[in-house]
Design a protein around this motif. Structure first.
Motif, short mmCIF file in Angstrom:
data_model
loop_
_atom_site.label_atom_id
_atom_site.label_comp_id
_atom_site.label_asym_id
_atom_site.label_seq_id
_atom_site.Cartn_x
_atom_site.Cartn_y
_atom_site.Cartn_z
N ASN A 1 0.80 -1.22 0.00
CA ASN A 1 0.00 0.00 0.00
C ASN A 1 0.84 1.28 0.00
OD1 ASN A 1 0.98 -0.29 2.58
ND2 ASN A 1 -0.91 0.39 3.59
N GLN A 2 2.16 1.13 -0.12
CA GLN A 2 3.05 2.29 -0.13
C GLN A 2 3.47 2.64 -1.56
OE1 GLN A 2 6.00 0.70 2.81
NE2 GLN A 2 5.66 2.65 3.86
N ASP A 3 3.71 3.90 -1.79
CA ASP A 3 4.19 4.36 -3.09
C ASP A 3 5.69 4.10 -3.16
OD1 ASP A 3 5.21 5.89 -5.23
OD2 ASP A 3 3.59 7.35 -5.07
N PRO A 4 6.12 3.18 -4.03
CA PRO A 4 7.55 2.83 -4.07
C PRO A 4 8.45 3.99 -4.46
CG PRO A 4 6.37 1.83 -5.91
CD PRO A 4 5.34 2.39 -4.99
N PHE A 5 7.95 4.92 -5.29
CA PHE A 5 8.77 6.06 -5.69
C PHE A 5 8.97 7.02 -4.51
CE2 PHE A 5 9.19 10.40 -7.42
CZ PHE A 5 10.39 10.24 -8.11
#
Length: 345
Positions: free
Chosen positions: A102-106
């Motif tokens: 659920n996290q934005d990898p960028f």
């Protein structure tokens, strides 16, 4: 924002915060004194949760159970969220051991890479890394010892140092090939993959003279050391892996593995198809001396050797260039040799 732009922003941030001294940095102190954020250590019970940046309260919370070097890095990671992501809709950023679904990898990459460049700036780290790698080059596990030493120097975990070495592979490669640290081209892994660049800065090397090795070498081509009898534990004494190697100069060769000029009389007018000097008759090709003897069957390697090879990598016999005195002994006239004839790294 790419890697080069991110690093540029980190250096601007360092300047704007009047952080004029070099690493190691204590992120907890910087958090409160330079970034004016609240810092707190708590016993976090959520599995793998290591830290949190709470934007509205201008606070950073780190798990008290992790080690001081880990606290240092995770604290800087959360500071990066405050610096780069405070204007985003998300107001709470959680840091785990691994990026969650659920996290934005960028966004997490920005915080992670930004923290790495702040605490372990490549401009200082790369020369430190090469120097330390050469000092540890004779050890049984040079890579591990190098990472352990640098983790203490920069006050981060060995994992952070390991990841830093991998992240900076392209930049380290340039530095080892003579590019000044001030002019190194910074590129991301994605950019390099798209452009087909896949070389490595680290190499296998002989632990006696630190010369790079090729796969299949039984003897070191520079010092003649016997390297590999097939026993893994024996290889630990003779073969290293990492950035602690040294390149030895030799006779410059052309695309056909012939000397560009005669190594004896220095004639440069060479016959395009010949392997011998037309003036003095000396061979222009470096070969295994044993393979040239008509009654010596110890080596069948008639392939040309590199221009700096003193020994055959298959049988350990002297090369023809070394046998004829064209190449000096590997440690002759070296200012870096100690009293025992070993490199001091």
């Amino acid at each position: 924002m790419n890697k080069q732009e991110l690093y540029s922003e980190i250096e601007k941030l360092r300047k704007n915060k009047a952080i004029t001294w070099g690493p190691p940095y204590d992120a907890k102190v910087l958090c409160t004194t330079k970034f004016h954020l609240f810092f707190e250590l708590l016993d976090i019970e959520t599995p793998q949760l290591r830290g949190m940046a709470h934007i509205p309260s201008h606070s950073v919370v780190i798990d008290a159970k992790i080690s001081p070097p880990e606290i240092n890095f995770h604290c800087m990671h959360e500071i990066m969220h405050h610096v780069f992501h405070s204007d985003r809709p998300t107001k709470i950023y959680n840091t785990y051991d691994d990026t969650q679904a659920n996290q934005d990898p960028f966004i997490e990459w920005q915080a992670n890479e930004g923290a790495a460049q702040f605490l372990v700036p490549y401009q200082r780290f790369i020369p430190d890394y090469i120097k330390t790698a050469r000092e540890c080059a004779h050890n049984a596990f040079p890579d591990i010892d190098t990472e352990d030493f640098l983790s203490q120097k920069y006050f981060v975990s060995s994992k952070v140092i390991h990841n830093r070495i991998e992240s900076l592979n392209y930049e380290i490669y340039q530095y080892l090939n003579g590019v000044p640290i001030e002019t190194i081209d910074v590129r991301s892994k994605n950019y390099l993959q798209k452009n087909g660049w896949d070389l490595r800065h680290d190499k296998r090397y002989c632990k006696k003279c630190l010369a790079p090795l090729k796969n299949g070498d039984k003897y070191c081509q520079i010092c003649g050391c016997f390297l590999d009898d097939g026993h893994f534990l024996h290889q630990l004494r003779t073969i290293g892996k990492g950035a602690g190697y040294m390149e030895y100069p030799g006779i410059e060769l052309d695309e056909k593995d012939r000397a560009i000029e005669c190594p004896v009389c220095h004639n440069t007018e060479l016959y395009s198809k010949g392997r011998f000097c037309i003036i003095c008759g000396n061979s222009l090709v470096n070969l295994c001396s044993a393979a040239q003897e008509p009654f010596d069957s110890s080596c069948q390697n008639n392939d040309p050797l590199p221009g700096n090879a003193r020994y055959c990598p298959f049988c350990g016999a002297e090369s023809t260039f070394f046998q004829k005195g064209i190449l000096p002994h590997w440690n002759e006239n070296s200012e870096e040799i100690d009293n025992d004839g070993e490199l001091p790294f």
